[in-house]
Design an enzyme around this catalytic site. Structure first.
Site, PDB file in Angstrom:
ATOM      1  N   ASN A   1       0.817  -1.204   0.000  1.00 29.16           N
ATOM      2  CA  ASN A   1       0.000   0.000   0.000  1.00 29.16           C
ATOM      3  C   ASN A   1       0.854   1.259   0.000  1.00 29.16           C
ATOM      4  O   ASN A   1       1.991   1.213   0.450  1.00 29.16           O
ATOM      5  CB  ASN A   1      -0.909  -0.002   1.245  1.00 29.16           C
ATOM      6  CG  ASN A   1      -2.234  -0.679   0.958  1.00 29.16           C
ATOM      7  OD1 ASN A   1      -2.788  -0.555  -0.125  1.00 29.16           O
ATOM      8  ND2 ASN A   1      -2.750  -1.406   1.946  1.00 29.16           N
TER       9      ASN A   1
ATOM     10  N   TYR B   1     -14.301   2.076   1.963  1.00 33.30           N
ATOM     11  CA  TYR B   1     -13.362   3.191   2.127  1.00 33.30           C
ATOM     12  C   TYR B   1     -13.955   4.530   1.689  1.00 33.30           C
ATOM     13  O   TYR B   1     -13.479   5.585   2.100  1.00 33.30           O
ATOM     14  CB  TYR B   1     -12.065   2.933   1.342  1.00 33.30           C
ATOM     15  CG  TYR B   1     -11.095   2.039   2.078  1.00 33.30           C
ATOM     16  CD1 TYR B   1     -10.181   2.574   2.989  1.00 33.30           C
ATOM     17  CD2 TYR B   1     -11.073   0.664   1.881  1.00 33.30           C
ATOM     18  CE1 TYR B   1      -9.284   1.769   3.662  1.00 33.30           C
ATOM     19  CE2 TYR B   1     -10.184  -0.153   2.552  1.00 33.30           C
ATOM     20  CZ  TYR B   1      -9.288   0.405   3.450  1.00 33.30           C
ATOM     21  OH  TYR B   1      -8.398  -0.394   4.124  1.00 33.30           O
TER      22      TYR B   1
HETATM   23  P1  NAD Z   1       4.089  -5.467   8.133  1.00 28.45           P
HETATM   24  O1  NAD Z   1       4.264  -4.257   8.961  1.00 28.45           O
HETATM   25  O2  NAD Z   1       4.079  -6.774   8.772  1.00 28.45           O
HETATM   26  O3  NAD Z   1       5.192  -5.434   6.975  1.00 28.45           O
HETATM   27  C1  NAD Z   1       5.533  -6.555   6.226  1.00 28.45           C
HETATM   28  C2  NAD Z   1       7.022  -6.720   6.192  1.00 28.45           C
HETATM   29  O4  NAD Z   1       7.640  -5.736   5.364  1.00 28.45           O
HETATM   30  C3  NAD Z   1       7.696  -6.578   7.559  1.00 28.45           C
HETATM   31  O5  NAD Z   1       8.228  -7.824   7.963  1.00 28.45           O
HETATM   32  C4  NAD Z   1       8.780  -5.540   7.321  1.00 28.45           C
HETATM   33  O6  NAD Z   1       9.983  -5.826   8.010  1.00 28.45           O
HETATM   34  C5  NAD Z   1       8.945  -5.618   5.821  1.00 28.45           C
HETATM   35  N1  NAD Z   1       9.651  -4.517   5.177  1.00 28.45           N
HETATM   36  C6  NAD Z   1       9.668  -3.219   5.515  1.00 28.45           C
HETATM   37  N2  NAD Z   1      10.424  -2.529   4.633  1.00 28.45           N
HETATM   38  C7  NAD Z   1      10.881  -3.427   3.713  1.00 28.45           C
HETATM   39  C8  NAD Z   1      11.705  -3.335   2.557  1.00 28.45           C
HETATM   40  N3  NAD Z   1      12.229  -2.175   2.165  1.00 28.45           N
HETATM   41  N4  NAD Z   1      11.969  -4.467   1.857  1.00 28.45           N
HETATM   42  C9  NAD Z   1      11.468  -5.650   2.245  1.00 28.45           C
HETATM   43  N5  NAD Z   1      10.691  -5.803   3.336  1.00 28.45           N
HETATM   44  C10 NAD Z   1      10.393  -4.693   4.057  1.00 28.45           C
HETATM   45  O7  NAD Z   1       2.825  -5.174   7.232  1.00 28.45           O
HETATM   46  P2  NAD Z   1       1.437  -5.932   7.010  1.00 28.45           P
HETATM   47  O8  NAD Z   1       0.438  -5.274   7.847  1.00 28.45           O
HETATM   48  O9  NAD Z   1       1.587  -7.361   7.093  1.00 28.45           O
HETATM   49  O10 NAD Z   1       1.165  -5.485   5.522  1.00 28.45           O
HETATM   50  C11 NAD Z   1       2.128  -5.639   4.511  1.00 28.45           C
HETATM   51  C12 NAD Z   1       1.838  -4.732   3.339  1.00 28.45           C
HETATM   52  O11 NAD Z   1       0.731  -5.219   2.613  1.00 28.45           O
HETATM   53  C13 NAD Z   1       1.482  -3.302   3.721  1.00 28.45           C
HETATM   54  O12 NAD Z   1       1.950  -2.419   2.720  1.00 28.45           O
HETATM   55  C14 NAD Z   1      -0.011  -3.333   3.744  1.00 28.45           C
HETATM   56  O13 NAD Z   1      -0.570  -2.071   3.607  1.00 28.45           O
HETATM   57  C15 NAD Z   1      -0.261  -4.218   2.557  1.00 28.45           C
HETATM   58  N6  NAD Z   1      -1.571  -4.879   2.480  1.00 28.45           N
HETATM   59  C16 NAD Z   1      -2.298  -4.553   1.404  1.00 28.45           C
HETATM   60  C17 NAD Z   1      -3.517  -5.128   1.196  1.00 28.45           C
HETATM   61  C18 NAD Z   1      -4.281  -4.676   0.004  1.00 28.45           C
HETATM   62  O14 NAD Z   1      -5.484  -4.768  -0.015  1.00 28.45           O
HETATM   63  N7  NAD Z   1      -3.612  -4.140  -1.018  1.00 28.45           N
HETATM   64  C19 NAD Z   1      -4.011  -6.079   2.093  1.00 28.45           C
HETATM   65  C20 NAD Z   1      -3.223  -6.416   3.194  1.00 28.45           C
HETATM   66  C21 NAD Z   1      -1.994  -5.802   3.369  1.00 28.45           C
HETATM   67  C1  G6P Z   2      -7.894  -3.979   3.851  1.00 24.73           C
HETATM   68  C2  G6P Z   2      -7.295  -3.156   2.766  1.00 24.73           C
HETATM   69  C3  G6P Z   2      -5.831  -3.246   2.806  1.00 24.73           C
HETATM   70  C4  G6P Z   2      -5.310  -2.842   4.148  1.00 24.73           C
HETATM   71  C5  G6P Z   2      -5.977  -3.657   5.233  1.00 24.73           C
HETATM   72  C6  G6P Z   2      -5.636  -3.092   6.589  1.00 24.73           C
HETATM   73  O1  G6P Z   2      -9.212  -3.709   3.889  1.00 24.73           O
HETATM   74  O2  G6P Z   2      -7.731  -3.563   1.508  1.00 24.73           O
HETATM   75  O3  G6P Z   2      -5.301  -2.461   1.797  1.00 24.73           O
HETATM   76  O4  G6P Z   2      -3.923  -3.049   4.201  1.00 24.73           O
HETATM   77  O5  G6P Z   2      -7.345  -3.668   5.108  1.00 24.73           O
HETATM   78  O6  G6P Z   2      -5.902  -4.049   7.559  1.00 24.73           O
HETATM   79  P1  G6P Z   2      -5.248  -3.938   8.992  1.00 24.73           P
HETATM   80  O7  G6P Z   2      -5.668  -5.157   9.701  1.00 24.73           O
HETATM   81  O8  G6P Z   2      -3.769  -3.830   8.775  1.00 24.73           O
HETATM   82  O9  G6P Z   2      -5.800  -2.681   9.573  1.00 24.73           O
HETATM   83 MN    MN Z   3      -6.521  -2.659  -0.072  1.00 27.29          MN
END
Ligand code: NAD
Ligand code: G6P
Ligand code: MN
Length: 431
Positions: free
Chosen positions: A147, A251
């Site tokens: 994200n 959202y």
């Molecule tokens: P998190 O905080 O656990 O991060 C995941 C990992 O990324 C961590 O282990 C961290 O050390 C690592 N990291 C940080 N900088 C890095 C880099 N430069 N290179 C490689 N690894 C790196 O996050 P999370 O809550 O598990 O979410 C992960 C990502 O996925 C976030 O960007 C979140 O917003 C996104 N996400 C998106 C959706 C979506 O709908 N698009 C859904 C779920 C999560």
């Molecule tokens: C989902 C969105 C993701 C977001 C996540 C946050 O609805 O599509 O883009 O990263 O929610 O969930 P969290 O549990 O991290 O608040």
């Molecule tokens: Mn999303």
């Protein structure tokens, strides 16, 4: 046989991805799984990698799982790269939320000031990864979850030659919710369009009929399973859905019910904590569960996260590309005229036919003019934010921010922007 790379593998969501890959071994012959993280995530990645090994073993699969901090080694010769890192980790998310609230604005991971700050931390890294891919695995597909997914995807499509598709679980949750409301049958086609975290369901076709009005009636009657876990339950005013004749994703509530959300967020910030703080505690619990050497499956507790079901999107997309499935999925890709009134070359989140050659976005009926204006405004915000993230130009940042309906203007904005830049000194590399 495939080499799949996960960047940000220490994410607590990763077991879902592993489960998705295991469920699809007949379609996706996996040879090697490479997990990449940074020093800060090394321990989390080790726990995840071990859980992944147990899950794969239980499934009787012979896949080698590598964990590394050396991204280039992982990317070399990759077929699919899943990007799901969080630049600055959860502490940066929390600081975004707290700074925005301090200046009287909504504090959220992908929207408003928080979305801007997240983009400025993330986009330079995402571009670095895509540029490495240009030489190390130029033919690989990049499935981006990182994200703010829409902006990250647009930056990569605009500035590199990598085949990137952006993903979000929100349309998956909407699809599942509509299935429930239609009585469990999935023989319908839902068409969505808009920008990431800014989409609308435009039609729900079943048996030659548009079921949109039926679904809207259910939602108005208080039955709304279309909302992800990270957004507190709420009710749309009936006239909004009836009048729009579209279903805004959850959202959109930040835009249509801004003050209500702000009030709610202030309450949370003074109570159980911001969403980032709540997630921090949840993540801690999840890793305690993951550590259990007896555990060899994705635990139920992961469903408390907002990103639930995201692996379905990621693995299904991988399989759809790999097997040229030509199924409809909802992805971030180049507009190419799908949404009339937005540039052809900008990234939009739209229902698309997924082929081996990439997504073919489906055309949607014209948006009502007022909604189109909002989409255009948000696209300009996104594009200026990307430019600011790359150049570090404060005036460009200001131009982006003053456009966004969730962001204030004047002295408060100047101060908030300074606070964001100061707090992210080491993380927003262009500034
Ligand atoms: P998190 O905080 O656990 O991060 C995941 C990992 O990324 C961590 O282990 C961290 O050390 C690592 N990291 C940080 N900088 C890095 C880099 N430069 N290179 C490689 N690894 C790196 O996050 P999370 O809550 O598990 O979410 C992960 C990502 O996925 C976030 O960007 C979140 O917003 C996104 N996400 C998106 C959706 C979506 O709908 N698009 C859904 C779920 C999560
Ligand atoms: C989902 C969105 C993701 C977001 C996540 C946050 O609805 O599509 O883009 O990263 O929610 O969930 P969290 O549990 O991290 O608040
Ligand atoms: Mn999303």
């Amino acid at each position: 046989e495939l080499k799949v790379v996960i960047i940000g593998a220490g994410s607590s969501y990763t077991p879902e991805l592993i489960e998705g890959l295991i469920n699809r071994t007949a379609e996706l012959p996996l040879r090697e799984l490479w997990m990449v993280d940074i020093e800060d995530g090394r321990e989390k990645m080790a726990i995840i990698a071990n859980l992944a090994r147990r899950m794969l073993k239980k499934a009787g699969l012979d896949v080698s799982v590598h964990e590394t901090l050396d991204r280039r080694a992982a990317l070399t010769g990759a077929d699919y790269v899943c990007s799901q890192f969080r630049a600055g980790c959860l502490d940066a998310r929390i600081s975004d939320e707290r700074i925005a609230l301090k200046f009287g604005m909504i504090g959220q991971e992908t929207n408003g000031l928080g979305g801007f700050a997240n983009a400025c931390r993330t986009i330079p890294i995402a571009l670095e990864i895509a540029r490495e891919m240009e030489t190390l695995c130029p033919d690989a597909w990049l499935l981006n979850f990182t994200n703010p997914s829409g902006m990250v995807t647009e930056a990569i499509l605009r500035h590199t030659t990598i085949k990137a598709v952006g993903l979000c679980n929100v349309p998956v949750i909407m699809q599942k919710g509509v299935t429930k409301l239609l009585g469990g049958s999935s023989d319908f086609i839902m068409q969505v369009a808009g920008l990431n975290h800014f989409i609308f369901a435009r039609q729900i076709l079943q048996n030659g009929m548009d079921k949109l009005d039926d679904v809207i009636d259910e939602i108005i009657a208080g039955n709304d399973p279309l909302v992800p876990r990270n957004i507190p339950p709420f009710t749309w005013p009936a006239h909004v859905l009836k009048g729009l004749r579209m279903i805004p994703c959850a959202y959109l509530r930040y835009y249509y019910m801004k003050d209500d959300i702000l009030k709610q967020e202030i309450g949370e910030a003074n109570g159980e904590g911001t969403r980032g703080e709540v997630v921090k505690a949840l993540e801690h619990e999840l890793f305690e569960i993951y550590k259990n050497p007896e555990l060899a499956e994705k635990p139920q507790a992961l469903e408390g996260r907002g990103g639930q079901y995201y692996s379905e999107a990621a693995c299904e997309l991988m399989s759809a590309i790999h097997n040229d499935k030509r199924i409809i999925m909802h992805v971030n890709t180049r507009n190419n005229g799908a949404i009339n009134g937005l540039p052809d070359d900008c990234a939009v989140e739209v229902s698309s036919v997924i082929t081996r050659s990439g997504p073919l976005p489906l055309n949607v009926a014209a948006f009502p003019e007022d909604t189109l204006r909002l989409l255009q405004l948000m696209k300009s915000f996104e594009q200026l934010t990307i430019e600011a993230a790359i150049t570090g130009n404060r005036h460009t940042a200001w131009r982006a921010l003053v456009l966004n309906p969730l962001i204030t203007s004047g002295t408060l904005l100047e101060q908030a922007l300074e606070a964001v830049i100061e707090e992210n000194k080491e993380l927003m590399s262009a500034f």
